[in-house]
Design an enzyme around this catalytic site. Structure first.
Site, mmCIF file in Angstrom:
data_model
loop_
_atom_site.group_PDB
_atom_site.id
_atom_site.type_symbol
_atom_site.label_atom_id
_atom_site.label_comp_id
_atom_site.label_asym_id
_atom_site.label_seq_id
_atom_site.Cartn_x
_atom_site.Cartn_y
_atom_site.Cartn_z
ATOM 1 N N ASN A 1 36.185 34.664 35.253
ATOM 2 C CA ASN A 1 37.244 35.440 34.621
ATOM 3 C C ASN A 1 37.477 34.953 33.194
ATOM 4 O O ASN A 1 37.499 33.758 32.925
ATOM 5 C CB ASN A 1 38.548 35.323 35.425
ATOM 6 C CG ASN A 1 39.598 36.296 34.921
ATOM 7 O OD1 ASN A 1 40.271 36.028 33.938
ATOM 8 N ND2 ASN A 1 39.715 37.429 35.599
ATOM 9 N N PRO B 1 37.733 35.683 45.233
ATOM 10 C CA PRO B 1 37.703 35.283 43.821
ATOM 11 C C PRO B 1 37.068 36.362 42.946
ATOM 12 O O PRO B 1 36.262 37.171 43.421
ATOM 13 C CB PRO B 1 36.855 34.012 43.830
ATOM 14 C CG PRO B 1 35.975 34.153 45.029
ATOM 15 C CD PRO B 1 36.799 34.874 46.057
ATOM 16 N N ASP B 2 37.405 36.320 41.657
ATOM 17 C CA ASP B 2 36.902 37.318 40.715
ATOM 18 C C ASP B 2 35.548 36.887 40.160
ATOM 19 O O ASP B 2 35.385 36.611 38.966
ATOM 20 C CB ASP B 2 37.915 37.502 39.578
ATOM 21 C CG ASP B 2 37.519 38.611 38.617
ATOM 22 O OD1 ASP B 2 37.922 38.545 37.443
ATOM 23 O OD2 ASP B 2 36.784 39.528 39.036
ATOM 24 N N ILE B 3 34.541 36.836 41.042
ATOM 25 C CA ILE B 3 33.175 36.481 40.627
ATOM 26 C C ILE B 3 32.191 37.528 41.161
ATOM 27 O O ILE B 3 31.080 37.208 41.567
ATOM 28 C CB ILE B 3 32.791 35.062 41.097
ATOM 29 C CG1 ILE B 3 32.997 34.917 42.616
ATOM 30 C CG2 ILE B 3 33.572 34.002 40.336
ATOM 31 C CD1 ILE B 3 32.490 33.582 43.172
#
Length: 827
Positions: free
Chosen positions: A191, A127-129
């Site tokens: 995001n 994930p984009d974290i």
């Protein structure tokens, strides 16, 4: 010592080769050199080496890092943006390095690369974290830089603590990265495209300013750029907060700012750009835009609004995933890979496309050159039907599930527009394809009409529009009884609904976007899928389309059009200006209308339809004695309108001719309200003035089409007179030429054979007097006869067709005109 080279050598931490600056070069590109003692350094040797450095690029960190700033300076002079493509590994880097198309004989390619946090994470299945740490990210950057030479911008997420960001800056400089973008958010990263669906916490201005200053202090190269990414619009804090932060970050030393938005319309980005450049003026730094969601706007339009860099931030990964998934599913379905071959690169191409030395100009891999069959029109407008990525087409409003998996049309099918002077196949008045001097492929209106018929659109109704006029002309002459020119846009929606109820077919409605206001009620309370579920295709002329010059009222409407349609829950397809794409967009709109069971908008930007040369207007002998509209206006202003009278002119050519007549007669315009929009409302405006100032004569110079659009205003005028004895000071003049003149001269219902009898309508609704002036000589006697009556008066002046080709526009702004009128009325 060679006189062309500075004697001082320069060494940098990231480049161990000795470098010199070529003095004659204004761009001052650095060139790697061997020591002078071991090289011949004649002028030709230096020139050859410099040329290679500029054209091919060495890819060395010291050569690559300053190029982004150099491109910004160069393209500012040329008037275009720096174009940047997302990359997430070496292969996508090669695409950014080599992809190009030919447009109007010029090669168009990418100027740089974007190392995206989102795609770096997604490529690793995470994930984009910020689950992919800086070390992993820099490894991907290094892999990409190893096989490319173009500058790179790095997505640094929040940048971390100032102490950590310092080290990131140093590491990026050593690799040769040109810029780092940090976003002004705090806490666990989410995001930005989630918007307010996820908690988006903004960092305080003070803390973020400290981070910018820490990065600036850490960098060793003045060419390295630290960019502040503004998330205020994403987080729902609005324009004021975004502007406040942009100013603070600029003043803190940010080398550029990036404005971010998740909206499908570019309206809020354009609003920010105007506010930022207006506030900062010459102190403004370059602005970066990422039009992922608002992809209807072009690079040229963004540049005109004040953007310097455009980043296509995730398109390579988005294109790859659906293609790979499709192939995987095909193999599962067919238990073999044969059916997927058409979507696959040949194995031989895989092993040969990447050379051992991809940066060697003579050995570089073959570029996948594409010749665009739809080159950018003048002004660089190129609207696609919908935004395509990997075979998917997003066509519905945000939050909807309207997707199409239809493949994009093949680019090798060139569309040949008709040659200059070629007659279109039509049984109606002669229409000639006007392509003289045009290099832009545009849509043939005759073909568009024939295609509409072929796909089941058999009934047409609407209000004419200038952008749609070539198409409207064909419909008016070919559709005959299957066509109704409606009084207003709402009536068109209702008429189309009735036709659908009776036939089950999908009708077509056409209108200008300024008429959407009239259409809102029947769209929402009649045609909407949750009310009566009435499918129809609504073709909307996009006046004021962002990036195109237009009148102020159209600019206001144009920038809100997409958002307005979204607010109605209406799916929108944008018609491209190439023949094949336009036909496909019509089919898509019909399919979607049937599937959704409600109206679907087909949005038509400027310069889409081929302009048509109409046959000369034939004026009958009976009409020769009638005045033109401008002659009638000048007669009224000269002989009947007093210096203390107020004049309200309807929209279109009427107001423009009032302005020019006043100028020609040496009269002031301060007593005039010249409508530039609000079609059909001139009488109501005049009512308001007349009610407030009963001792002042108020003239309403109305048009037949405008009056018919809101004919109920006549009843209101009569009621105010008969019930309250008001409006004796109102003179209502109908300038009747039987056509919608300013938008293509399509006919109105106001013919002279009794279809619309304006004097009879006035008498029936309570006007004190009404009459007709069939010739210029009849205007005076008719007005004199009515003056003795107490109450509002209406005079229809019958006109012959004709408008000057050199008719100008008012030079006074609408706001200044309003100030002058209020001063005149209130003094």
């Amino acid at each position: 010592v060679c006189p062309l080279v500075h004697t001082a050598s320069i060494r940098t931490p990231w480049d161990r080769s000795t470098t010199f600056y070529a003095a004659p070069s204004t761009a001052m590109y650095r060139v790697p050199f061997a020591p002078l003692a071991t090289r011949a350094c004649g002028p030709n040797a230096l020139k050859t080496l410099a040329v290679r450095s500029l054209s091919a690029g060495t890819g060395l960190p010291g050569d690559r890092l300053p190029v982004l700033r150099q491109l910004l300076a160069k393209y500012k002079e040329e008037g275009r943006v720096v174009r940047v493509l997302e990359t997430h590994n070496g292969l996508t880097g090669l695409i950014a390095e080599t992809a190009s198309v030919e447009v109007d004989g010029k090669t168009v390619d990418y100027d740089g690369m974007w190392s995206s946090s989102l795609t770096a994470s997604a490529a690793k299945g995470k994930p984009d974290i910020e689950t992919v740490d800086t070390t992993e990210r820099l490894a991907l950057v290094s892999e990409t830089l190893d096989v490319t030479s173009k500058p790179m911008i790095y997505d640094a997420d929040t940048g971390g603590k100032p102490e950590i960001f310092r080290f990131t800056v140093r590491s990026l400089e050593k690799l040769g990265v040109s810029a780092a973008i940090i976003e002004d958010k705090a806490g666990l990263k989410q995001n930005s495209l989630f918007g307010t669906e996820r908690k988006q916490e903004l960092e305080t201005i003070e803390n973020f300013v400290a981070k910018i200053k820490a990065g600036q202090a850490a960098k060793t190269s003045p060419e390295f750029m630290i960019v502040a990414r503004l998330e205020a619009l994403i987080a729902g804090h609005g324009q004021e907060e975004a502007l406040k932060r942009a100013i603070a970050f600029t003043e803190a030393g940010a080398d550029a700012v990036m404005i971010h938005s998740k909206e499908k319309s570019p309206a809020e980005v354009l609003e920010f750009l105007a506010a930022y450049h207006g506030a900062m003026g010459e102190r403004a730094v370059p602005v970066i835009a990422v039009p992922t969601t608002y992809n209807v706007i072009t690079e040229a339009e963004l540049y005109d609004a004040g953007v310097s860099i455009v980043i296509y931030a995730n398109h390579m990964l988005r294109a790859a995933y659906p293609s790979m998934l499709s192939v995987a599913e095909s193999i599962l379905t067919n238990t073999r890979s044969l059916e997927a071959d058409a979507d696959l690169l040949p194995v031989k191409k895989v092993i040969t496309m990447i050379d051992e030395n991809p940066l060697n100009p003579s050995l570089a891999p073959e570029k996948p050159t594409v010749v665009a069959t739809s080159p950018l029109p003048s002004g660089a407008r190129a609207f696609s039907t919908v935004a395509r990525a990997g075979g998917f087409s997003r066509v519905g409003p945000i939050g909807s599930r309207s997707f199409s998996t239809k493949s994009a049309p093949q680019v090798d099918k060139a569309v040949t527009p008709p040659a200059t002077g070629t007659k279109a196949q039509s049984n109606g008045p002669e229409m000639i394809a006007n392509t003289e001097g045009k290099t832009d492929p545009q849509v043939c209106p005759v073909s568009a009409y024939e295609h509409a018929r072929a796909i089941g659109l058999n009934f047409f109704t609407g209000v004419p529009d200038s952008l749609l006029s070539p198409f409207c002309h064909v419909v008016a002459t070919e559709a005959e009884q299957d066509h109704v020119i409606a009084a207003n846009e709402g009536s068109a929606i209702a008429t189309a609904a009735g036709y659908h109820f009776a036939t089950g077919e999908v009708p077509m409605v056409y209108l200008q976007n300024s008429g959407l206001g009239n259409a809102v009620n029947p769209i929402m309370s009649l045609a909407h899928k949750e009310v009566y579920g009435t499918p129809m295709v609504v073709v909307v002329g996009w006046r004021g389309c962002p990036g195109h010059k237009d009148e102020p009222q159209h600019v206001v409407q144009g920038r809100q059009t997409v958002a307005q349609l979204e607010s109605l829950g209406v799916s929108t397809v944008i018609m491209p200006n190439d023949q094949d794409g336009a036909m496909e967009s019509m089919q898509q709109a019909v399919d979607m209308a049937r599937a959704e069971g409600q109206p679907v908008a087909l949005l038509v930007p400027p310069k889409t339809f081929q302009p048509a040369k109409k046959a000369p207007v034939e004026i009958s002998a009976a009409d020769q004695v009638k005045p033109t509209r401008e002659e009638a206006i000048e007669a009224l202003l000269t002989e009947f309108v007093g210096p203390n009278d107020a004049v309200v002119g309807t929209t279109g050519f009427c107001s423009r001719e009032i302005y020019e007549s006043r100028k020609r007669l040496g009269q002031s315009n301060e007593s005039d309200f010249l409508s530039v929009g609000s079609m059909g409302h001139a009488l109501s405006i005049a009512q308001g003035i007349a009610l407030a100032q009963p001792d002042r004569t108020v003239w309403c110079l109305d048009g037949d089409g405008a009056s018919i659009m809101h004919l109920g205003n006549l009843a209101t005028t009569g009621a105010l007179s008969s019930s309250y004895g008001q409006l004796s000071n109102l003179r209502h003049i109908i300038l009747n030429n039987r056509v919608h003149d300013s938008v293509g001269a399509q006919p109105t219902a106001a013919t002279y054979d009794g279809a619309v009898d304006f004097p009879a309508l006035a008498n029936a609704t309570g006007y004190a007097a009404a009459g007709t002036a069939p010739t210029a000589a009849d205007i005076g006697p008719a007005l004199e006869e009515m003056n003795s009556k107490v109450g509002p008066k209406l005079l229809e002046i019958q006109l012959k067709l004709g408008t000057r080709s050199d008719l100008g526009r008012p030079k006074t702004s609408t706001l200044d005109a309003a100030v002058a009128l209020k001063s005149f009325l209130q003094k």
